[in-house]
Each structure stands twice: as C-alpha cells, then as structure tokens.
Design an enzyme around this catalytic site. Structure first.
Site, mmCIF file in Angstrom:
data_model
loop_
_atom_site.group_PDB
_atom_site.id
_atom_site.type_symbol
_atom_site.label_atom_id
_atom_site.label_comp_id
_atom_site.label_asym_id
_atom_site.label_seq_id
_atom_site.Cartn_x
_atom_site.Cartn_y
_atom_site.Cartn_z
ATOM 1 N N HIS A 243 96.822 18.826 36.781
ATOM 2 C CA HIS A 243 98.135 18.452 36.658
ATOM 3 C C HIS A 243 98.308 17.326 35.410
ATOM 4 C CE1 HIS A 243 98.472 17.939 41.306
ATOM 5 N NE2 HIS A 243 98.369 19.009 40.943
ATOM 6 N N ASP B 293 93.938 18.367 40.536
ATOM 7 C CA ASP B 293 94.738 17.242 40.303
ATOM 8 C C ASP B 293 94.561 17.045 38.748
ATOM 9 O OD1 ASP B 293 96.208 14.583 40.703
ATOM 10 O OD2 ASP B 293 96.018 14.942 42.961
#
Length: 407
Positions: free
Chosen positions: A252, A229
């Site tokens: 991310h 993430d």
C-alpha cells in the site's frame, strides 16, 4: 526554506546515528562470550518448540556482563512466542543464520507478539537468517476484508516487535509471511533498520512491513519490502525519521498514519523519505488521518527523489480515512514537500490532496513532479479521463515541471 528544513532533519539523524553506522559498517564487537542455542537444548528439526531454549540462552548472554552473542545456527528452529528482555549488562548481538519458524496455533499468542525484544540498549540483530511467521495459516481467520483498509480488524500477532530498544541496529534479516505486522517499533530511539528483505503476498491482510510509533531518530534504509499492506507506516509520536533506498511493492506504499485513531495520540514531526522506488503499489506517498480524530499535528514531512512504477494514487493526502464517523479529521497537516517525483500512475488522479475542512492543509509544496498516466494499466472507466490533480481544503504551491497539471 524547505531545503534548509530538510537538511536540518537529515543532520539530526546523521548525528544521532553515527555510532550505529560504525556497528553496521565496521567490525563487530569483540565478543568475549558466544551462546549457541543448541547448547541450551534447541533442536533444528522443525518440530520441537524451542521457545524455552531461546529464552534460557538469552538470559545467560544478557546477564554475562561482557559483550555477548546469541547464535541461532543453520537449520529450521520452530518456536512459539519468545521474549528477549533486558536490560542487559553489556551490548548484545543476536545472530540468526538459520530459519526461525513460528508455531501456527493462535491461542499461544495471547500477548499479540511472536518475537519481542524489550528494554535493551545496544542490540545488534543480524546474520542473514529468516523469521518465518507462517502467516498463511492465520490470514484466512482474520475477521475483516483486507481489501477494505479502513475497516477495523482484529490484528494478528506481530512477527518481531521492538519495545524500548535504543541505540540498536537490525540488518541482514529476512522476514517472511508474518501473521500480522512484520516489524513494529515502539518507544525506540537511535535505531537503524537496514538491508532487510520483508515479503508476504499482496493479498495478506495487515502485514505492514515496518510500522513505528512513539519513536525518534529512526533510520530505515536499503531494504526490499513487498507485503499486503504499507511497506513502511509511520504512526503517531514519530519524530526525526528517515526512510531511504526502499524498494516497495507489492503493498500500500509508504504512509504517514493512519493518525487520529485514539484520543491521546502525539504529533508527528520531521519525516524524510528519499531515494525510494514504488512498484505496483495501491498508493505511493500517502498521509492518512481518521475522521472524527482528536487534535494533533503532522509537520515537516519531506519526499525527495521518488520513482513510481504503475502506482495507484501516487501522491495522496487522505483526511477522510475510515468510514465510521462523519466528523472531519482534526489532524493539522502542514509543511509538506514533494520534490523530484517521477514515474507512472495507473489512476487518472495523480495528485490528490483531500484535506480536513476544519483544519485545512497548508505549506504543501510540489516541485518537479513529473508523472505520466499509463492508460494501458488503468481501469476502463478511467482510461479516457484526463490526467489531473485535486486539491480540497489544501493550500498548495506548485513549481517547476508539474504533471499532472496543478489544481
């Protein structure tokens, strides 16, 4: 004016964190008392749950009345949830030389945390050791698809949480395979995180490297973060935050947000991200706000000297994050500056400013953005498309060399 504002943000951070740098760079405190967890019953056999021994060691050190050190020596120490709670009577250090390994039964984690530090002034967490969350056993149980980042998921336990921890430093620690977030800061002030190694596979769900909210004067620096993430995510109520010398990937990217998840969120102000490298991430520099949010503001956000290597969505403001509401976001984004952003994109949209229709972005500035479209790593459907920028509901100013072309 943008450069002047950025200088002010950095100056505030430097003043607020001067004494913290002394803790990191200078001599450690002159400990009068050392407390070794093995003297309180901890066993490095990778089998015994050492939560009680850790807690008892901490209680003795915290209440000792003199600068104290909790030592977790070499070896593998299994433990369930542990709360290191203050206030302590003096400054305190936790030195982790070995491996602290989490138990895997999620029923033990009713409070949502594995290692919790709370209500402490003057903590130093260091030692070169590892916190192993053993997340792989839990990721498959998560009730959502990690590929759909906007989908609401039940969060798994946080590996290391700092709650109301002020004037403190975390340095030289490895966080491995957290169940949920690796590190969470909430209600922290004057806090430095440096020389960290944070790792989890790119398919691991919601394993943010460092997430913070409701915190100020936080300095995250000189660390390597690769997760499933966001490498760093900056939530609501964050002010005067510095993120520098971070190598991010996989993951991310570095995000502000998501903002607007709850009706009572607070503004974000004074965020500086500089001298960072992002490699093979699904986003680069992202600001994300939820649809149908309450009104709040994100302002004075500065990005400088960033390198992108095969990054999807290198520069993105996404105010349509989340799929469950059709109402526009009411998070006002203003005074955002991108300077000296270089490298390669593997999507044809290198700059995507997708702002709110009811509170458009303004004061967005891009100076010296020099990105190239690496078609060799792009999807076939995009490889023949022109490299471009998109501006929706955004007042943006472009200066100097700009690639992709301005919108």
């Amino acid at each position: 004016m943008a450069r002047q504002e950025r200088f002010v943000v950095k100056a505030v951070l430097l003043l607020g964190l001067t004494f913290l740098s002394c803790m990191v760079q200078g001599a450690e405190p002159n400990y009068s008392l050392d407390f070794d967890v093995t003297k309180f019953g901890a066993e490095a056999n990778g089998d015994k749950n050492n939560a009680q021994a850790f807690t008892e060691t901490w209680a003795k050190a915290c209440g000792s009345g003199a600068p104290a050190k909790v030592l977790i020596p070499s070896g593998t120490f299994l433990t369930g949830p542990v709360v290191f709670s203050g206030p302590c009577k003096s400054a305190i250090t936790v030195e982790v030389r070995g491996i602290v390994k989490a138990t895997t039964d999620l029923k033990e984690y009713a409070d949502g945390d594995w290692i919790l530090f709370e209500n402490i002034d003057g903590l130093l967490l260091t030692g070169g050791g590892t916190f192993d969350g053993q997340g792989a056993a839990s990721w498959k149980l998560k009730d959502c698809n990690p590929q759909h980042s906007a989908t609401k998921c039940d969060l798994l336990p946080i590996s290391i949480k700092f709650n109301h921890v002020n004037n403190s430093v975390v340095t030289g620690i490895h966080s491995l395979n957290s169940k949920g977030f690796h590190i969470l800061l909430v209600f922290c002030q004057n806090f430095t995180a440096s020389n960290l190694n944070i790792t989890a596979p790119d398919e691991s769900p919601n394993t943010d490297g460092i997430h913070l909210s409701l915190s100020s004067l936080v300095n995250i620096t000189n660390s390597k973060i690769g997760t499933g993430d966001d490498c760093v995510s900056i939530g609501h109520g964050s002010t005067d935050i510095s993120v520098s010398q971070i190598t991010c990937g996989p993951g991310h990217g570095i995000s502000v947000g998501s903002l607007g998840n709850k009706p009572d969120e607070m503004d974000v102000n004074g965020i500086t991200v500089f001298n960072c490298t992002l490699i093979n991430t699904t986003n680069g520099l992202r600001i994300k706000t939820k649809r149908g949010s309450a009104s709040l503001k994100a302002s004075r956000i500065f990005y400088d000297n960033i390198i992108m290597d095969k990054v999807k969505n290198p520069i993105i403001i996404d105010q349509n994050y989340g799929a469950k509401k059709n109402e526009p976001s009411r998070v006002k984004i203003t005074d955002v500056h991108y300077k000296n952003i270089k490298g390669t994109s593997i999507t044809n949209l290198g700059v995507n400013l997708n702002c709110s229709s009811v509170v458009p972005c303004d004061g967005v500035e891009l100076v010296g953005v020099d990105l190239a479209f690496d078609v060799g790593f792009a999807k076939k459907a995009e490889a023949n498309l022109p490299f471009s920028s998109s501006c929706a509901n955004a007042e943006a100013k472009f200066e100097g060399k700009i690639s992709p072309p301005p919108c």
